[in-house]
Design a protein around this motif. Structure first.
Motif, PDB file in Angstrom:
ATOM      1  N   SER A 316       0.835  -1.213   0.000  1.00  0.00           N
ATOM      2  CA  SER A 316       0.000   0.000   0.000  1.00  0.00           C
ATOM      3  C   SER A 316       0.867   1.260   0.000  1.00  0.00           C
ATOM      4  O   SER A 316       0.593   2.214  -0.736  1.00  0.00           O
ATOM      5  N   LEU A 317       1.928   1.265   0.825  1.00  0.00           N
ATOM      6  CA  LEU A 317       2.823   2.429   0.862  1.00  0.00           C
ATOM      7  C   LEU A 317       3.517   2.600  -0.492  1.00  0.00           C
ATOM      8  O   LEU A 317       3.610   3.718  -1.019  1.00  0.00           O
ATOM      9  N   ALA A 318       3.984   1.482  -1.076  1.00  0.00           N
ATOM     10  CA  ALA A 318       4.656   1.556  -2.388  1.00  0.00           C
ATOM     11  C   ALA A 318       3.705   2.121  -3.444  1.00  0.00           C
ATOM     12  O   ALA A 318       4.106   2.931  -4.289  1.00  0.00           O
ATOM     13  N   GLU A 319       2.430   1.727  -3.378  1.00  0.00           N
ATOM     14  CA  GLU A 319       1.437   2.233  -4.342  1.00  0.00           C
ATOM     15  C   GLU A 319       1.230   3.744  -4.185  1.00  0.00           C
ATOM     16  O   GLU A 319       1.130   4.476  -5.176  1.00  0.00           O
ATOM     17  N   GLU A 320       1.178   4.204  -2.936  1.00  0.00           N
ATOM     18  CA  GLU A 320       0.999   5.653  -2.691  1.00  0.00           C
ATOM     19  C   GLU A 320       2.236   6.438  -3.159  1.00  0.00           C
ATOM     20  O   GLU A 320       2.111   7.523  -3.733  1.00  0.00           O
ATOM     21  N   ILE A 321       3.422   5.882  -2.921  1.00  0.00           N
ATOM     22  CA  ILE A 321       4.667   6.531  -3.370  1.00  0.00           C
ATOM     23  C   ILE A 321       4.695   6.598  -4.899  1.00  0.00           C
ATOM     24  O   ILE A 321       5.027   7.631  -5.498  1.00  0.00           O
ATOM     25  N   ALA A 322       4.311   5.480  -5.544  1.00  0.00           N
ATOM     26  CA  ALA A 322       4.320   5.420  -7.016  1.00  0.00           C
ATOM     27  C   ALA A 322       3.297   6.391  -7.609  1.00  0.00           C
ATOM     28  O   ALA A 322       3.549   7.032  -8.639  1.00  0.00           O
ATOM     29  N   LYS A 323       2.144   6.515  -6.948  1.00  0.00           N
ATOM     30  CA  LYS A 323       1.092   7.434  -7.423  1.00  0.00           C
ATOM     31  C   LYS A 323       1.608   8.881  -7.349  1.00  0.00           C
ATOM     32  O   LYS A 323       1.452   9.663  -8.289  1.00  0.00           O
ATOM     33  N   ALA A 324       2.271   9.221  -6.229  1.00  0.00           N
ATOM     34  CA  ALA A 324       2.841  10.567  -6.077  1.00  0.00           C
ATOM     35  C   ALA A 324       3.877  10.824  -7.172  1.00  0.00           C
ATOM     36  O   ALA A 324       3.898  11.891  -7.790  1.00  0.00           O
ATOM     37  N   ASP A 330       6.108  15.203  -4.557  1.00  0.00           N
ATOM     38  CA  ASP A 330       7.132  14.800  -3.591  1.00  0.00           C
ATOM     39  C   ASP A 330       6.576  13.616  -2.779  1.00  0.00           C
ATOM     40  O   ASP A 330       5.574  13.742  -2.079  1.00  0.00           O
ATOM     41  N   CYS A 331       7.262  12.464  -2.841  1.00  0.00           N
ATOM     42  CA  CYS A 331       6.725  11.244  -2.221  1.00  0.00           C
ATOM     43  C   CYS A 331       6.768  11.261  -0.695  1.00  0.00           C
ATOM     44  O   CYS A 331       6.181  10.403  -0.042  1.00  0.00           O
ATOM     45  N   GLY A 332       7.475  12.225  -0.112  1.00  0.00           N
ATOM     46  CA  GLY A 332       7.567  12.269   1.351  1.00  0.00           C
ATOM     47  C   GLY A 332       6.599  13.240   2.003  1.00  0.00           C
ATOM     48  O   GLY A 332       6.599  13.393   3.222  1.00  0.00           O
ATOM     49  N   GLN A 338      -0.640  10.408   4.554  1.00  0.00           N
ATOM     50  CA  GLN A 338      -1.996  10.310   5.116  1.00  0.00           C
ATOM     51  C   GLN A 338      -2.862   9.339   4.312  1.00  0.00           C
ATOM     52  O   GLN A 338      -3.700   8.632   4.881  1.00  0.00           O
ATOM     53  N   SER A 339      -2.646   9.291   2.990  1.00  0.00           N
ATOM     54  CA  SER A 339      -3.376   8.309   2.162  1.00  0.00           C
ATOM     55  C   SER A 339      -2.994   6.888   2.572  1.00  0.00           C
ATOM     56  O   SER A 339      -3.851   5.998   2.665  1.00  0.00           O
ATOM     57  N   GLY A 396      -5.534 -13.819   3.401  1.00  0.00           N
ATOM     58  CA  GLY A 396      -5.012 -12.485   3.098  1.00  0.00           C
ATOM     59  C   GLY A 396      -5.787 -11.772   1.996  1.00  0.00           C
ATOM     60  O   GLY A 396      -5.260 -10.863   1.357  1.00  0.00           O
ATOM     61  N   LEU A 397      -7.044 -12.195   1.771  1.00  0.00           N
ATOM     62  CA  LEU A 397      -7.863 -11.533   0.752  1.00  0.00           C
ATOM     63  C   LEU A 397      -8.648 -10.412   1.433  1.00  0.00           C
ATOM     64  O   LEU A 397      -9.818 -10.543   1.754  1.00  0.00           O
ATOM     65  N   VAL A 398      -7.938  -9.326   1.681  1.00  0.00           N
ATOM     66  CA  VAL A 398      -8.434  -8.260   2.549  1.00  0.00           C
ATOM     67  C   VAL A 398      -8.343  -6.936   1.803  1.00  0.00           C
ATOM     68  O   VAL A 398      -7.390  -6.696   1.071  1.00  0.00           O
ATOM     69  N   GLU A 399      -9.327  -6.093   2.019  1.00  0.00           N
ATOM     70  CA  GLU A 399      -9.271  -4.724   1.453  1.00  0.00           C
ATOM     71  C   GLU A 399      -8.041  -4.007   1.985  1.00  0.00           C
ATOM     72  O   GLU A 399      -7.745  -4.074   3.155  1.00  0.00           O
ATOM     73  N   ARG A 400      -7.326  -3.306   1.098  1.00  0.00           N
ATOM     74  CA  ARG A 400      -6.269  -2.442   1.626  1.00  0.00           C
ATOM     75  C   ARG A 400      -6.295  -1.141   0.854  1.00  0.00           C
ATOM     76  O   ARG A 400      -5.459  -0.360   0.809  1.00  0.00           O
TER      77      ARG A 400
END
Length: 400
Positions: A316-324, A330-332, A338-339, A396-400
């Motif tokens: 999830s963090l990698a996806e948010e960084i990639a989206k930014a 700025d990915c930081g 917060q996302s 592990g089939l969970v919403e994230r």
């Protein structure tokens, strides 16, 4: 006189290069097509000797294997993995039991078991081959200084690294979290996990077992070469005597607790132990700082959720960084973090509550609770819709 070491600049610095940190680095590389520079700081060099009976293992849920596949890692990990075809849950001395079966769910497996030593080598090799990942190993962070637009880290050899974002993936007692003032809550389950690899008379056939006993759960996970990985939760005062037993005495005690579903227990490898404490970082984000994996939360191993929850943090963090990155941001910055936080909190809270609830529910020996949980297990084996939420989380089939 030596010149001052020059500062190296990166977009993201990850403290900790074990499974969570390495996966995060590789996920960022994959999702941004190596568009961001990443540094991984790791204290331990993976050992190339095969530890055989002394290896610790990790259970990757079906969902985790899919996530690892999405970031291009599963292909190199899967040769070392043992698939879980069935999960068998029972309560010692009582009637309740339930079984989860991959074939009934139309799947190849419910999850996979992988030895940490194998995983360490695969990840270390993948980090070395990546285009835009720099590995600092062996090294660790000794100081963190945060400015408005960047963070400077000092390593133990005096090197300085700057980054837009620092991610703590440095384990349950994260020194990086300590350095930026993120505290952790602790809850002692008053249990100790005994771990060993065992060989059984009957082939495990990909079956995983979770058996609840008076002292705590006993889990056996299928491994390569016909071995099974044992996690046996006992009361703290029982652990020293059990660790000092002969292999034969330990095998007999385990046979009594676990039963005969895999026939006679033939061989017990080297035993280890660790206290079971729920640790949760009080915050997952701070200024230009995020927390993932065991640094974010360390769970009881009862339902094999710990690493799988940490992996959902990581992706999830990698996806948010990639989206930014894709949006030219700025990915930081705080909105990115917060996302990440908004996506992770519900899953984290639910998983922590579920594992803690299972521990307390199954280690309680009062008659109404024993009856209640056994009726629950029996009902699950009859009514698939009751089993579905537990199965989904186990897989592990969970919403994230």
């Amino acid at each position: 006189m030596d010149a001052e070491p020059s500062t190296q600049n990166f977009d993201v610095v990850i403290a900790g290069g074990a499974m969570a940190g390495a996966t995060l680095a590789l996920a960022i590389e994959q999702l941004t097509q190596a568009g961001l520079s990443v540094a991984v700081v790791e204290a331990t060099i993976p050992d190339n000797s095969h530890p055989g009976y002394d290896a610790r293992s990790i259970a990757l849920s079906y969902g985790s294997c899919q996530l690892l596949d999405n970031i291009g890692v599963w292909k190199t990990l899967s040769p070392f993995a043992t698939p879980i075809s069935k999960i068998h849950v029972s309560d010692r001395g009582h009637f309740g039991l339930t079984e989860m079966n991959a074939r009934e769910e139309g799947l190849d497996y419910l999850g996979n078991v992988i030895e940490l030593a194998d995983a360490g080598r695969v990840f270390h090799h993948a980090l070395g081959k990546a285009k835009n990942i720099s590995l600092f190993c062996p090294a660790f962070v000794t100081d963190i200084k945060r400015e408005i637009d960047s963070v400077t880290l000092t390593l133990n050899d005096g090197k300085a690294l700057t980054a837009k974002l620092v991610v703590a993936a440095d384990g349950a007692l994260s020194s990086c979290c300590d350095m930026v003032g993120i505290e952790r809550h602790e809850h002692d389950f008053e249990q100790v996990a005994l771990i060993a690899n065992v060989t059984t008379e009957l082939a495990h056939q990909g079956r995983a077992f979770e058996r609840f006993t008076e002292t705590g759960p006993v889990a056996l996970l299928p491994m390569s070469e016909g071995r099974s990985s044992l996690v046996w939760c006992v009361k703290p005062h029982e652990a020293p005597a059990m660790l000092s037993m002969s292999d034969d005495e330990f095998a007999q005690a385990l046979q009594q607790a676990f039963g005969w579903r895999l026939g006679r227990l033939l061989h017990v490898g080297q035993r280890g132990s660790y206290p079971l404490i729920l640790r949760q970082a009080t915050r997952l984000i701070s200024h230009r700082f995020a927390v993932v994996g065991n640094a974010a939360q360390t769970l009881h191993p009862i339902a094999g959720q710990g690493f799988n929850l940490g992996l959902r943090d990581v992706v999830s963090l990698a996806e948010e960084i990639a989206k930014a990155h894709a949006d030219g941001k700025d990915c930081g910055q705080m909105p990115v973090l917060q996302s990440y936080l908004a996506r992770r909190e519900p899953d984290r809270d639910t998983t922590v509550a579920m594992t803690s609830g299972l521990v307390h529910g199954f280690s309680n020996t009062t008659a109404p609770l024993i009856l209640g949980r056994n009726l629950g297990l029996a009902a699950m084996s009859v009514f698939s819709e009751l089993k579905a939420p537990l199965l989904k989380r186990a897989m592990g089939l969970v919403e994230r």
